[in-house]
Design an enzyme around this catalytic site. Structure first.
Site, short mmCIF file in Angstrom:
data_model
loop_
_atom_site.label_atom_id
_atom_site.label_comp_id
_atom_site.label_asym_id
_atom_site.label_seq_id
_atom_site.Cartn_x
_atom_site.Cartn_y
_atom_site.Cartn_z
N HIS A 296 1.12 -1.39 0.65
CA HIS A 296 -0.05 0.18 -0.14
C HIS A 296 0.84 1.43 0.35
O HIS A 296 2.27 1.04 0.13
CB HIS A 296 -0.67 -0.19 1.36
CG HIS A 296 -1.97 0.75 1.30
ND1 HIS A 296 -1.79 1.73 2.04
CD2 HIS A 296 -3.27 0.70 0.92
CE1 HIS A 296 -2.52 2.78 1.98
NE2 HIS A 296 -4.03 1.81 1.65
N ASP B 111 3.21 -5.08 7.76
CA ASP B 111 1.75 -3.69 8.16
C ASP B 111 0.62 -4.81 7.97
O ASP B 111 0.42 -5.82 7.03
CB ASP B 111 2.03 -3.05 6.68
CG ASP B 111 0.65 -2.18 6.69
OD1 ASP B 111 -0.24 -2.14 7.29
OD2 ASP B 111 0.74 -1.76 5.82
N GLN C 150 -4.45 -4.73 7.22
CA GLN C 150 -5.39 -5.90 6.13
C GLN C 150 -5.57 -7.40 7.06
O GLN C 150 -6.33 -7.95 7.06
CB GLN C 150 -5.39 -5.89 5.12
CG GLN C 150 -5.12 -5.07 4.50
CD GLN C 150 -6.85 -4.32 3.72
OE1 GLN C 150 -7.95 -4.93 4.20
NE2 GLN C 150 -6.90 -3.19 3.49
N LYS D 133 -10.13 -0.21 10.35
CA LYS D 133 -10.59 -1.86 10.09
C LYS D 133 -11.40 -2.74 9.87
O LYS D 133 -11.13 -4.11 9.84
CB LYS D 133 -9.71 -2.15 8.98
CG LYS D 133 -9.18 -0.88 7.58
CD LYS D 133 -7.74 -1.06 7.01
CE LYS D 133 -7.34 -0.31 6.47
NZ LYS D 133 -7.47 0.30 4.61
N CYS E 46 -4.73 2.56 -4.04
CA CYS E 46 -3.33 2.78 -3.40
C CYS E 46 -2.12 1.36 -3.59
O CYS E 46 -1.43 1.74 -2.68
CB CYS E 46 -3.78 3.30 -2.01
SG CYS E 46 -4.44 4.35 -1.11
C1 LIG Z 1 -2.04 -3.21 3.80
C2 LIG Z 1 -2.40 -1.63 4.33
N1 LIG Z 1 -2.01 -0.92 4.79
C3 LIG Z 1 -1.71 0.58 5.19
C4 LIG Z 1 -3.26 0.90 5.05
C5 LIG Z 1 -3.23 2.22 5.60
O1 LIG Z 1 -4.20 1.57 6.40
P1 LIG Z 1 -4.42 3.54 6.96
O2 LIG Z 1 -5.55 4.38 5.96
O3 LIG Z 1 -5.75 3.69 8.18
O4 LIG Z 1 -3.61 4.42 7.48
C6 LIG Z 1 -3.86 0.25 4.35
C7 LIG Z 1 -5.82 1.28 4.00
O5 LIG Z 1 -6.39 0.23 3.29
C8 LIG Z 1 -3.93 -0.82 3.77
O6 LIG Z 1 -5.06 -1.36 3.20
#
Ligand SMILES: Cc1ncc(COP(=O)(O)O)c(C=O)c1O
Length: 412
Positions: free
Chosen positions: A124, A201, A204, A227, A367
């Site tokens: 992401h 990270d 998800q 999430k 993203c």
């Molecule tokens: C794999 C992953 N990492 C990071 C993020 C970023 O999350 P946030 O927008 O809540 O900071 C997302 C958001 O969709 C994501 O899917």
């Protein structure tokens, strides 16, 4: 809860009890954000009605109650991911802020010219941009692991790319586009052998499967409350204590200090060193309530249910000749996210047409532009499932899919 019943769970989520375009709302955009059960909404309401004050700052009752609520939420997060101590849990705004914190604080302190920072091509943007900046500022080298046709990281790629020059590996446990669950244990093992640290990270994965940071042995682990049934604006950074202690503060300001003099300051111990300014207590309370809810249902049951939904949906989708799946087509190491395209249909059209069937899916690059370029797709549509989705939801989704091409004027 005696047995898992998504129909019953759905009743806990007031927002899901509505029609969209004359059809019952089917919410399949859980990868973007999830909905809140009454239990979370009520916990936030109760906090605001009985306990709101500025935590860690006052001697009066409301400040004390807010402090207790905030600390309790942190304790719940600690046990939820099985961290060793509460000092290893930092509240942030979201996974993005947690990743920025690591890159700025750990990265600026410990990364040097020519050091390698390694990501997967599927990351992401939130797990790319902080490292791009760090690499630029420190003249370090940003590298990527590439995926096989099924969206998985080959072990050979891990062995080749993680070497003695690698200093940081930052990797999503589950891809937000493909749903692949990456081999984090193998990556951590290899990275530690080579002297690198690993950032996971978990944006998800944490909402959908049991996470044990001690088992994973990752050095940092991040995720977002929104999430996993909690409000937006609350996120988590877990870090091993000795690493967090070795790092300078990221943001500075009230509540993260020990002594402040005219020219110099000293900092509060963990976790406060990394929590500058007034914190999002109602977000923390909501996250605590969301954790209670998820634990009550059982993460193992949620994971199993989502596997069932993916299997059911994939089976139907693979039987439709003009539907193309991006990512793993079997259940091996994959979660409840399905990215797809439909011949001759733009993903935005897919999403708009599905919306007319009451079905909410995401469309776009999610993203993850480097991944899209790697896949040679400008965009995909994405259905992502959660505990409140049912077999009927998938049926309504599939019915919508079967009508996309007709809507666009194709014969079948
Ligand atoms: C794999 C992953 N990492 C990071 C993020 C970023 O999350 P946030 O927008 O809540 O900071 C997302 C958001 O969709 C994501 O899917």
């Amino acid at each position: 809860m005696p047995s898992f019943n998504p129909e019953n769970l759905k009743k806990d989520f007031p927002i899901l009890n509505q029609n969209i375009n004359g059809k019952p709302l089917i919410y399949l955009d859980n990868g973007a954000t999830t909905q809140k059960p009454s239990q979370v909404i009520e916990a936030i309401k109760k906090y605001n009605e009985t306990s709101h004050g500025n935590p860690h700052r006052g001697a009066h009752q409301l400040s004390i109650r807010a402090t207790e609520e905030y600390d309790l939420a942190k304790e719940k997060v600690k046990s939820f991911i099985n961290a060793k101590s509460r000092e290893e849990i930092i509240f942030t705004r979201n996974a993005s802020e947690s990743l920025n914190l690591i890159a700025y604080s750990y990265g600026m302190e410990f990364i040097e010219e020519k050091d390698e920072i390694l990501l997967a091509i599927s990351e992401h943007h939130s797990n790319i941009l902080p490292w791009q900046k760090l690499a630029r500022d420190k003249k370090a080298i940003l590298k990527y692991m590439y995926l096989d046709e099924e969206g998985r990281i080959p072990i050979a790629e891990i062995e080749e790319k993680i070497n003695s020059r690698t200093k940081i590996v930052s990797i999503a446990q589950m891809s937000n586009v493909l749903g692949s669950i990456h081999p984090v244990e193998e990556i951590v093992d290899r990275a530690h052998k080579m002297g690198a640290i690993v950032v996971v990270d978990g944006a998800q994965s944490t909402p959908h499967m049991e996470v044990d940071v001690q088992d994973l042995n990752a050095d940092f682990f991040v995720f977002s409350g929104h999430k996993m049934l909690a409000p937006m604006g609350i996120g988590v950074l877990y870090g091993k204590k000795e690493l967090l202690e070795s790092m300078p503060p990221f943001l500075t300001g009230g509540d993260m200090i020990e002594y402040v003099y005219e020219q110099e300051s000293t900092f509060a111990p963990l976790p406060f060193k990394f929590e500058a300014g007034t914190q999002n207590v109602e977000g923390a309370v909501g996250l605590g309530a969301a954790i209670d809810y998820l634990q009550n249902v059982g993460l193992d049951k949620i994971e199993k249910h989502e596997k069932f939904l993916v299997e059911y949906a994939l089976d139907k989708m693979l039987g439709i000749p003009y539907v193309n799946i991006q990512g793993p087509k079997d259940l091996n190491n994959r979660g409840g996210i399905i990215s797809f395209t439909i011949d001759d249909a733009h993903p935005h059209d897919i999403s708009t047409i599905l919306d007319s069937y009451g079905v909410a899916v995401r469309a776009g690059h999610h993203c993850a532009q480097p991944l899209m370029r790697y896949l040679k797709e400008p965009a995909t549509a994405r259905a992502s499932f959660y505990l409140y989705n049912t077999k009927d939801d998938i049926d309504q989704f599939i019915e919508g899919i079967k009508n996309v091409r007709k809507w666009l004027g194709y014969g079948s």
